[in-house]
Scaffold this active site. Sequence first.
Site, PDB file in Angstrom:
ATOM      1  CG  HIS A  63      21.565  56.587   3.212  1.00 11.81           C
ATOM      2  ND1 HIS A  63      20.842  57.740   3.046  1.00 11.81           N
ATOM      3  CD2 HIS A  63      22.757  56.957   3.732  1.00 11.81           C
ATOM      4  CE1 HIS A  63      21.570  58.769   3.451  1.00 11.81           C
ATOM      5  NE2 HIS A  63      22.729  58.323   3.872  1.00 11.81           N
ATOM      6  CG  ASP A 112      20.965  54.825  -2.925  1.00  7.68           C
ATOM      7  OD1 ASP A 112      21.968  55.348  -3.451  1.00  7.68           O
ATOM      8  OD2 ASP A 112      20.617  55.035  -1.753  1.00  7.68           O
ATOM      9  CD  GLN A 120      28.414  55.237   0.073  1.00  5.06           C
ATOM     10  OE1 GLN A 120      29.603  55.088  -0.202  1.00  5.06           O
ATOM     11  NE2 GLN A 120      27.977  56.292   0.742  1.00  5.06           N
ATOM     12  CE  LYS A 129      27.282  59.621  -0.798  1.00  9.44           C
ATOM     13  NZ  LYS A 129      27.556  60.159   0.516  1.00  9.44           N
ATOM     14  CB  CYS A 170      22.010  58.503   6.980  1.00 12.92           C
ATOM     15  SG  CYS A 170      22.435  60.181   7.413  1.00 12.92           S
TER      16      CYS A 170
END
Lengths: 131, 398
Positions: free
Chosen positions: B112, B189, B192, B215, B355
Site C-alpha cells: 500500500h 504492516d 489488513q 479497521k 492506494c
Amino acid sequence: MMDVDYELLAERYKRPKHKKKLKGAFTGEASNSPCGDNIKIYISVGAEGKIRDAAHDGHSCALATVSADMLCDYAIGKRLGDVCNVDFEKMVRMLGFTPSIGRAGCVRVSLDAFHDACRTAMRTGKRRKTK
Amino acid sequence: MVDYKKDFPILERFHYLDSAATSLKPIQVIEAEMEYYKEYPANVHRGVYKLSERATEMFERTRDSTARMFGAKSREVIFTRNTTESLNLLAATLGNSVLRKGDTVLLTAMEHHSNIVPWLMLKERVGIRVEFVELEGQSLDYEDFKAKVGKYNPKVVSFMHASNVLGTINDAAKIIKLAKRSGAITIMDCAQSAPHIKVDFSRLGVDYIAFSAHKLLGPTGVGVLIGKESQLEELPPFMGGGSMIREVSRQGFKPAELPQKFEAGTPNIAGVIGFGAALDYIKKVGFGKIESVEKGLLAYILKRARELGYIKVYSSQDVGNAVGIFAFNVDGVHPHDVSALLDEANVCIRAGHHCAQPLHSQLGINYTARASLYFYNTKEDVDALFCGLENVKKVFNA
C-alpha cells in the site's frame, strides 16, 4: 436537477462522438488521483481563432468520458477565448444532473484537462502571433 | 447464528462491503466514546483529580488490552493516528538513526502507498535504496525474496501481512526468518490482517507491527505501533512536545520513558477509549468466528463470480490463505461506474487503485472494484452484490 440516468450515460460512454486522437492539436491532460483515471483533451484552432475540432482520449469512467465528450461538443465552432472559462456549474447544466461529492472528481478531471488544453492553445497562440 | 445487525444498525439499510477501507463501529464503541465526553472529559497523564484519573485509567486500559490481544508488553504499544503514521514514525526515526546512504530497504510489490512513500521520502532525504520483492501470481515470490535478501543485504524489510487488493496472507514467519539472515529490522504492516486473523507479535519475532483501530471496529484517528522494547529504546523520538519528555531546559530535553516517548501532545483520548471497547467486542466474537464467517462468504463470492462470464477476478482464490477481499473488474465497465450503480441498490464497495498503484501497474491495470468482508456480513449482502452486478451488465451491456 434530475437523477443520474445511467442508461443514457452508458450509451454515450460506449459511443462517444469525439473519442480519438487529433494530430497536431493543442493538448491538455489531467489525472484523478483516487482512481487513477487520466484524460487527454485535444483542441485544434483555426486561423480565425475558432475551434475547428476537439477530441479526448485516455482511460476513464463513464461520467468522465461523457463530460469530456460534451466539452468537445460545446467547444467546437466557438472561439477559444469564449470557452476556456467553462466551469463546473456549466458542466453540471450540460450533464443535466449534479454528481455526488464522490464523483465530482470524475467531472473535474475532464474540466481540468480541457482547461489545460485551452491554456496550451492560448500560450502557444500568443507565441505564434509574436513571431 | 449470531445476528450482529442490532449492534451495527446501519446494516439494516446498507449492504456494507467496504470494511477493508474502514470497518463499521458497533454501538458499544460509539457509546464508550460518548461516555468519555459526557462523564470524564479530562486530559490524560497529567491531572490528579478524579476525572483525569478516570480518563487515564481508561486510556491505559486500552493499551493493556492491545498488548494482551497482540502478545506484547504494554510499554511496547504506541498510539498514533493510523497505520500510515506508525510507518512514517518508523521511516523517519530509522532514517535519523540507523539508516545511511546506500542502505537497502526491501519492500514487496504488493505494498500500500503508506509502506512505500515514507521510504521513498527517505530515499530522497538520506539516499537509501528501495527495492521490491516481485509477485508470483497473487503471492509473493519467495525465491525472489531470498535472492534479494542475499543481493542487497537489506537493513530493513517492511512488508504487508495481508494485501488490501489481493487478499493474500503473506507467510510472515518465512519472511521474518529470511530477513533475519541479513540482520534486517523487520516491520509488518498489519492494517489488513489485524482485523481478521490472530497476530501474535512476540511469537512471530517481528520487530515492529502497525495497524489502524478504525479497521478493527474502532474509531478513526487511532493507530497502533507495537515495537520490541529493545528496538524502541534505541530509536530517537519522532515528534517533540508535551507528554514525550521527562524534563526540558532552555538547552535541551530528556525524552520520556516508553511508550510516552513516542506520544507527543494530547492524544485522541476518546478514540483510544472507543478502541478499547472495540477490542472487547472483537474478543467476544473471537478470531475463529471472524475467519470462518469471512472464508465462507469469500468462497460463496468466488463461486458466484465463476458462474458469470463477464467478471475478471484479481484477488486470491485460495480462500484458506486469504482475508475477505474480492477485487474484480466487470468487462468493459469502469469500476467507478460499477460502484455508482451498486450504490443505487445500497451496496457499498470501493473502486480505484486502493492506494496500491504500483501493484495495479504490475497487474497491468489501472483500477479494480473491491468488495471486502467482515464478520457482520451475510449471504444476503453477497446476493445483493451479484444482483447489482447483473444490473451493471444490463445497463452497460457488458
